[in-house]
Enzyme design. Structure first.
Site, PDB file in Angstrom:
ATOM      1  N   LYS A  23       0.906  -0.584  -0.662  1.00 40.14           N
ATOM      2  CA  LYS A  23       0.054  -0.211   0.301  1.00 40.14           C
ATOM      3  C   LYS A  23       1.162   1.054   0.129  1.00 40.14           C
ATOM      4  O   LYS A  23       0.925   2.123  -0.323  1.00 40.14           O
ATOM      5  CB  LYS A  23      -0.910   0.128   1.164  1.00 40.14           C
ATOM      6  CG  LYS A  23      -1.560   1.486   1.571  1.00 40.14           C
ATOM      7  CD  LYS A  23      -2.315   1.080   3.380  1.00 40.14           C
ATOM      8  CE  LYS A  23      -1.624   1.177   4.109  1.00 40.14           C
ATOM      9  NZ  LYS A  23      -1.368   2.773   4.550  1.00 40.14           N
ATOM     10  N   ASN A  24       1.614   1.163   1.026  1.00 42.74           N
ATOM     11  CA  ASN A  24       2.503   2.731   1.931  1.00 42.74           C
ATOM     12  C   ASN A  24       3.741   3.110  -0.217  1.00 42.74           C
ATOM     13  O   ASN A  24       4.344   3.826  -0.367  1.00 42.74           O
ATOM     14  CB  ASN A  24       3.660   2.478   2.419  1.00 42.74           C
ATOM     15  CG  ASN A  24       2.212   3.253   3.371  1.00 42.74           C
ATOM     16  OD1 ASN A  24       1.681   3.222   3.334  1.00 42.74           O
ATOM     17  ND2 ASN A  24       2.757   2.369   4.627  1.00 42.74           N
ATOM     18  N   CYS A 118      -5.373  12.559  12.125  1.00 40.50           N
ATOM     19  CA  CYS A 118      -6.016  11.782  12.594  1.00 40.50           C
ATOM     20  C   CYS A 118      -6.119  11.083  13.985  1.00 40.50           C
ATOM     21  O   CYS A 118      -4.950  11.017  14.495  1.00 40.50           O
ATOM     22  CB  CYS A 118      -6.058  10.353  11.642  1.00 40.50           C
ATOM     23  SG  CYS A 118      -4.371   9.673  11.321  1.00 40.50           S
ATOM     24  N   ARG A 123       0.503  15.187  13.015  1.00 41.13           N
ATOM     25  CA  ARG A 123       0.733  14.427  10.995  1.00 41.13           C
ATOM     26  C   ARG A 123       0.143  15.731  10.390  1.00 41.13           C
ATOM     27  O   ARG A 123       0.066  15.912   9.284  1.00 41.13           O
ATOM     28  CB  ARG A 123      -0.140  13.285  10.484  1.00 41.13           C
ATOM     29  CG  ARG A 123      -0.415  12.365  11.490  1.00 41.13           C
ATOM     30  CD  ARG A 123      -0.690  11.410  10.442  1.00 41.13           C
ATOM     31  NE  ARG A 123       0.690  10.299   9.276  1.00 41.13           N
ATOM     32  CZ  ARG A 123      -0.490   9.777   9.158  1.00 41.13           C
ATOM     33  NH1 ARG A 123      -1.555   8.546   9.113  1.00 41.13           N
ATOM     34  NH2 ARG A 123       0.094   9.257   7.849  1.00 41.13           N
ATOM     35  N   ASP A 307       4.075   0.736  12.117  1.00 38.66           N
ATOM     36  CA  ASP A 307       2.599   0.350  10.974  1.00 38.66           C
ATOM     37  C   ASP A 307       2.773  -1.183  12.290  1.00 38.66           C
ATOM     38  O   ASP A 307       2.185  -2.138  11.742  1.00 38.66           O
ATOM     39  CB  ASP A 307       2.839   0.300   9.100  1.00 38.66           C
ATOM     40  CG  ASP A 307       2.559   1.679   9.370  1.00 38.66           C
ATOM     41  OD1 ASP A 307       1.783   2.420  10.338  1.00 38.66           O
ATOM     42  OD2 ASP A 307       2.956   2.369   8.023  1.00 38.66           O
ATOM     43  N   ARG A 399      -8.902  -0.176   4.548  1.00 38.07           N
ATOM     44  CA  ARG A 399      -8.024   0.657   3.370  1.00 38.07           C
ATOM     45  C   ARG A 399      -6.435   0.194   3.938  1.00 38.07           C
ATOM     46  O   ARG A 399      -5.677   0.268   2.395  1.00 38.07           O
ATOM     47  CB  ARG A 399      -7.159   1.726   4.097  1.00 38.07           C
ATOM     48  CG  ARG A 399      -8.564   3.106   4.958  1.00 38.07           C
ATOM     49  CD  ARG A 399      -7.918   4.255   5.699  1.00 38.07           C
ATOM     50  NE  ARG A 399      -6.438   4.677   4.811  1.00 38.07           N
ATOM     51  CZ  ARG A 399      -5.531   5.061   5.822  1.00 38.07           C
ATOM     52  NH1 ARG A 399      -5.935   5.107   7.028  1.00 38.07           N
ATOM     53  NH2 ARG A 399      -4.644   5.038   5.319  1.00 38.07           N
TER      54      ARG A 399
HETATM   55  C1  LIG Z   1       1.333   6.242   2.973  1.00 40.49           C
HETATM   56  C2  LIG Z   1       2.165   6.273   4.029  1.00 40.49           C
HETATM   57  O1  LIG Z   1       3.811   5.386   3.286  1.00 40.49           O
HETATM   58  N1  LIG Z   1       1.882   6.033   4.717  1.00 40.49           N
HETATM   59  C3  LIG Z   1       3.520   5.536   6.201  1.00 40.49           C
HETATM   60  C4  LIG Z   1       4.384   7.046   6.122  1.00 40.49           C
HETATM   61  O2  LIG Z   1       3.357   8.048   7.153  1.00 40.49           O
HETATM   62  P1  LIG Z   1       3.951  10.260   6.866  1.00 40.49           P
HETATM   63  O3  LIG Z   1       4.613  10.010   6.056  1.00 40.49           O
HETATM   64  O4  LIG Z   1       2.281  10.641   7.003  1.00 40.49           O
HETATM   65  O5  LIG Z   1       4.365   9.619   7.973  1.00 40.49           O
HETATM   66  P2  LIG Z   1       6.184  10.377   8.593  1.00 40.49           P
HETATM   67  O6  LIG Z   1       7.139   9.612   7.455  1.00 40.49           O
HETATM   68  O7  LIG Z   1       5.949  12.010   7.634  1.00 40.49           O
HETATM   69  O8  LIG Z   1       5.975  10.693   9.899  1.00 40.49           O
HETATM   70  C5  LIG Z   1       6.216  10.372  10.762  1.00 40.49           C
HETATM   71  C6  LIG Z   1       6.549  11.733  12.007  1.00 40.49           C
HETATM   72  O9  LIG Z   1       7.319  12.892  11.065  1.00 40.49           O
HETATM   73  C7  LIG Z   1       5.945  14.033  11.326  1.00 40.49           C
HETATM   74  N2  LIG Z   1       6.179  15.157  10.601  1.00 40.49           N
HETATM   75  C8  LIG Z   1       5.725  14.269   9.648  1.00 40.49           C
HETATM   76  C9  LIG Z   1       5.891  15.148   8.382  1.00 40.49           C
HETATM   77  C10 LIG Z   1       6.234  16.696   8.413  1.00 40.49           C
HETATM   78  O10 LIG Z   1       5.923  17.654   7.177  1.00 40.49           O
HETATM   79  N3  LIG Z   1       6.550  16.900   9.713  1.00 40.49           N
HETATM   80  C11 LIG Z   1       6.715  15.841  10.916  1.00 40.49           C
HETATM   81  O11 LIG Z   1       6.590  16.513  11.978  1.00 40.49           O
HETATM   82  C12 LIG Z   1       4.719  13.281  11.621  1.00 40.49           C
HETATM   83  O12 LIG Z   1       3.611  13.922  12.551  1.00 40.49           O
HETATM   84  C13 LIG Z   1       5.329  11.986  12.258  1.00 40.49           C
HETATM   85  O13 LIG Z   1       5.295  11.895  13.735  1.00 40.49           O
HETATM   86  O14 LIG Z   1       5.037   6.906   6.771  1.00 40.49           O
HETATM   87  C14 LIG Z   1       4.725   6.203   8.822  1.00 40.49           C
HETATM   88  C15 LIG Z   1       6.143   6.098   9.453  1.00 40.49           C
HETATM   89  O15 LIG Z   1       6.857   4.808   8.522  1.00 40.49           O
HETATM   90  C16 LIG Z   1       3.769   5.232   8.280  1.00 40.49           C
HETATM   91  O16 LIG Z   1       3.427   4.971   9.703  1.00 40.49           O
HETATM   92  C17 LIG Z   1       2.859   5.723   7.066  1.00 40.49           C
HETATM   93  O17 LIG Z   1       2.052   4.146   7.282  1.00 40.49           O
HETATM   94  C1  LIG Z   2      -0.550   5.049   9.605  1.00 38.75           C
HETATM   95  C2  LIG Z   2      -0.774   3.695   7.889  1.00 38.75           C
HETATM   96  O1  LIG Z   2      -1.426   4.502   6.745  1.00 38.75           O
HETATM   97  P1  LIG Z   2      -1.370   6.336   6.099  1.00 38.75           P
HETATM   98  O2  LIG Z   2      -0.999   7.001   6.229  1.00 38.75           O
HETATM   99  O3  LIG Z   2      -1.647   5.909   4.914  1.00 38.75           O
HETATM  100  O4  LIG Z   2      -2.606   6.939   7.609  1.00 38.75           O
HETATM  101  C3  LIG Z   2      -0.782   2.248   8.687  1.00 38.75           C
HETATM  102  O5  LIG Z   2       0.050   2.376   6.941  1.00 38.75           O
HETATM  103  O6  LIG Z   2      -0.439   1.867   9.396  1.00 38.75           O
END
Ligand SMILES: CC(=O)N[C@H]1[C@@H](OP(=O)(O)OP(=O)(O)OC[C@H]2O[C@@H](n3ccc(=O)[nH]c3=O)[C@H](O)[C@@H]2O)O[C@H](CO)[C@@H](O)[C@@H]1O
Ligand SMILES: C=C(OP(=O)(O)O)C(=O)O
Length: 449
Positions: A23-24, A118, A123, A307, A399
């Site tokens: 998915k990711n 969420c 996030r 995850d 999802r």
């Molecule tokens: C669709 C997808 O691939 N989702 C994955 C992606 O989510 P996603 O890409 O949203 O997760 P991030 O790696 O960005 O988030 C990690 C941390 O960084 C923080 N943060 C992120 C962006 C930003 O601009 N500022 C900031 O502070 C977030 O709040 C969080 O605490 O990586 C996460 C961390 O491995 C996984 O749990 C999710 O399943």
């Molecule tokens: C947090 C997850 O996904 P998403 O970033 O799409 O919410 C997940 O895959 O566990």
């Protein structure tokens, strides 16, 4: 119509289960296909998940031609008619925000609904925006939307991420592919999904080097074209089946699992006393001894994945001794603890850590998936709980897991999906009770041997 999973515990899992495409990985790759000004992209092993359908809708709303058949997506993005991703889709799925980088760099303008917080944390997206600004974009916020504009092409820049965000790395990497000059992204995320996206982009004609390390260098090019690409197997889905096999004292072959992507999960399972035998086509998991408690701390890759945290917690409940689970990636990812407690678990949350008492005598209960992985974890706990566990909030599970019940039933589990009427709220009356419809309790047919 809402659904529930009904899990009857006590079955030992054996046999083989096949992992779907990640998915990711597929979500950013679908977003990246918007960069193809010529030809079409063919994305193979695209899992039939609700999230995939949602991002396909986003692409269609932008004017791309999208087809999806037999786990293959084709995207024709030669002519885009819009650069706006509306609330309707972004609110359903945060990953829709990944269209921002491709649209901004290709069209010079984009407007995207703000992705909300969420269940698992706030996030923020500050690192994505910081990257776009460094490349010369002007960002404005208003009425729940973020707008980004650039005068001419984006410009390559040196960008240091304050946190190694997966999404920010992907969004910036995509934006940099068509920028003028070189972008160097420091403290980049190293997840295998970043490498998969880089391979897809390079196939389109981009020049991305260093993906999978902390420094990624992207040399901008003038144009990208569609490409054919196979998505990597889902390491979180694989890890989920590894945890399910282990909790049931089972012997399961997880076909397609790439052991290199699962190093931290395998290390922890081995520390618990589970035997793991990887080969070139998958990973065999044998749990023939009592499980030992271990401490787990989530970290960006190659650390233990957030995850997999809730599924691991389910497993620790069934282990001997006390474990400490520390969540460092998301600030609010212990929502499953309350649900486990409904199943007779003893867990104490102290800040970012949960203290998990092992040897739990888990009992079936009515519980709710608070997020995708929490849902999987409750089903795993249900596999060993006494009696019947009813897991609501199934839309979260849909999802991210392809045929979860069918795949587990193929290994010998006993899981049903039932439909439940949604409670109706009427202005003058009390909300009606949840009514379970008289649907036959059909057993989901196993699709795998
Ligand atoms: C669709 C997808 O691939 N989702 C994955 C992606 O989510 P996603 O890409 O949203 O997760 P991030 O790696 O960005 O988030 C990690 C941390 O960084 C923080 N943060 C992120 C962006 C930003 O601009 N500022 C900031 O502070 C977030 O709040 C969080 O605490 O990586 C996460 C961390 O491995 C996984 O749990 C999710 O399943
Ligand atoms: C947090 C997850 O996904 P998403 O970033 O799409 O919410 C997940 O895959 O566990």
């Amino acid at each position: 119509m809402m659904s529930k999973f009904i899990v009857r515990g006590g079955k030992r899992l054996t046999g083989s289960v096949k992992v779907s495409g990640a998915k990711n990985s597929v979500l950013p790759i679908i977003a990246a296909s918007l960069l193809g000004e010529e030809g079409q992209s063919v994305i193979i092993d695209a899992p039939p998940l609700d999230d995939v359908m949602t991002i396909n809708k986003v692409l269609e709303s932008l004017g791309a031609g999208v087809t999806y058949r037999d786990e293959v997506i084709t995207v024709n993005a030669e002519k885009l008619t819009s650069c706006e991703a509306p609330y309707e889709w972004v609110s359903k799925m945060r990953a829709s925000f990944l269209v921002m980088g491709p649209l901004l760099t290709r069209m010079g303008h984009t407007r995207i609904s703000l992705p909300g917080g969420c269940a698992i944390g706030t996030r923020p997206i500050d690192q994505h925006l910081k990257g776009f600004e460094a490349m010369g974009a002007e960002i404005s916020l208003g009425q729940g939307y973020i707008e980004a504009r650039s005068q001419g092409r984006l410009r390559g820049a040196k960008i240091y991420l304050d946190v190694a965000s997966v999404g920010a790395t992907q969004n910036i990497m995509m934006a940099a592919t068509l920028a003028e000059g070189v972008t160097v992204l420091e403290n980049a995320a190293k997840e295998p999904e970043i490498v998969d996206l880089a391979n897809f982009l390079n196939g389109m004609g981009a020049i991305v080097r260093g993906a999978g390390t902390g420094v990624i260098r992207i040399e901008g090019v003038e144009k990208l074209t569609g490409v054919t690409h196979t998505v990597i197997p889902d390491r979180v889905e694989a890890g989920t089946y590894m945890a399910a096999a282990a909790i049931s004292g089972g012997d399961v072959y997880i076909e397609g699992a790439i052991s290199d992507h699962l190093g931290s999960v395998i290390a922890k399972l081995e520390e618990m006393g589970v035997t793991i035998q990887p080969d070139e086509n998958g990973v065999r998991v044998i749990a023939d001894r009592p499980l030992k408690a271990v401490d787990v701390k989530t970290l960006p890759y190659p650390g233990f994945p957030t995850d997999m945290q809730s599924q691991m917690m389910a497993l620790l409940l069934a282990s001997e001794g006390t474990s400490v689970v520390t969540e460092t990636v998301f600030e609010n990812r212990f929502m499953h603890v309350d649900e486990f407690q409904l199943m007779n678990a003893e867990i104490k949350v102290e800040g970012r850590s949960s203290i998990v008492t092992g040897n739990a005598k888990l009992k079936g209960a009515k519980v709710t998936a608070t997020d995708l992985r929490a849902g999987a974890a409750l089903i795993i706990a249900g596999l060993v709980a006494e009696g019947t566990t009813e897991v609501g909030g199934v839309h979260h599970i849909d999802r991210g897991y392809v045929h979860l019940a069918e795949k587990l039933n193929g290994l010998g589990a006993d899981i049903y999906r039932i439909s439940v009427d949604e409670p109706k709220l009427e202005a003058t009356k009390a909300p009606s009770e949840k009514v379970e419809k008289e649907v036959p309790m059909f057993k989901v047919q196993p699709t795998l041997a």
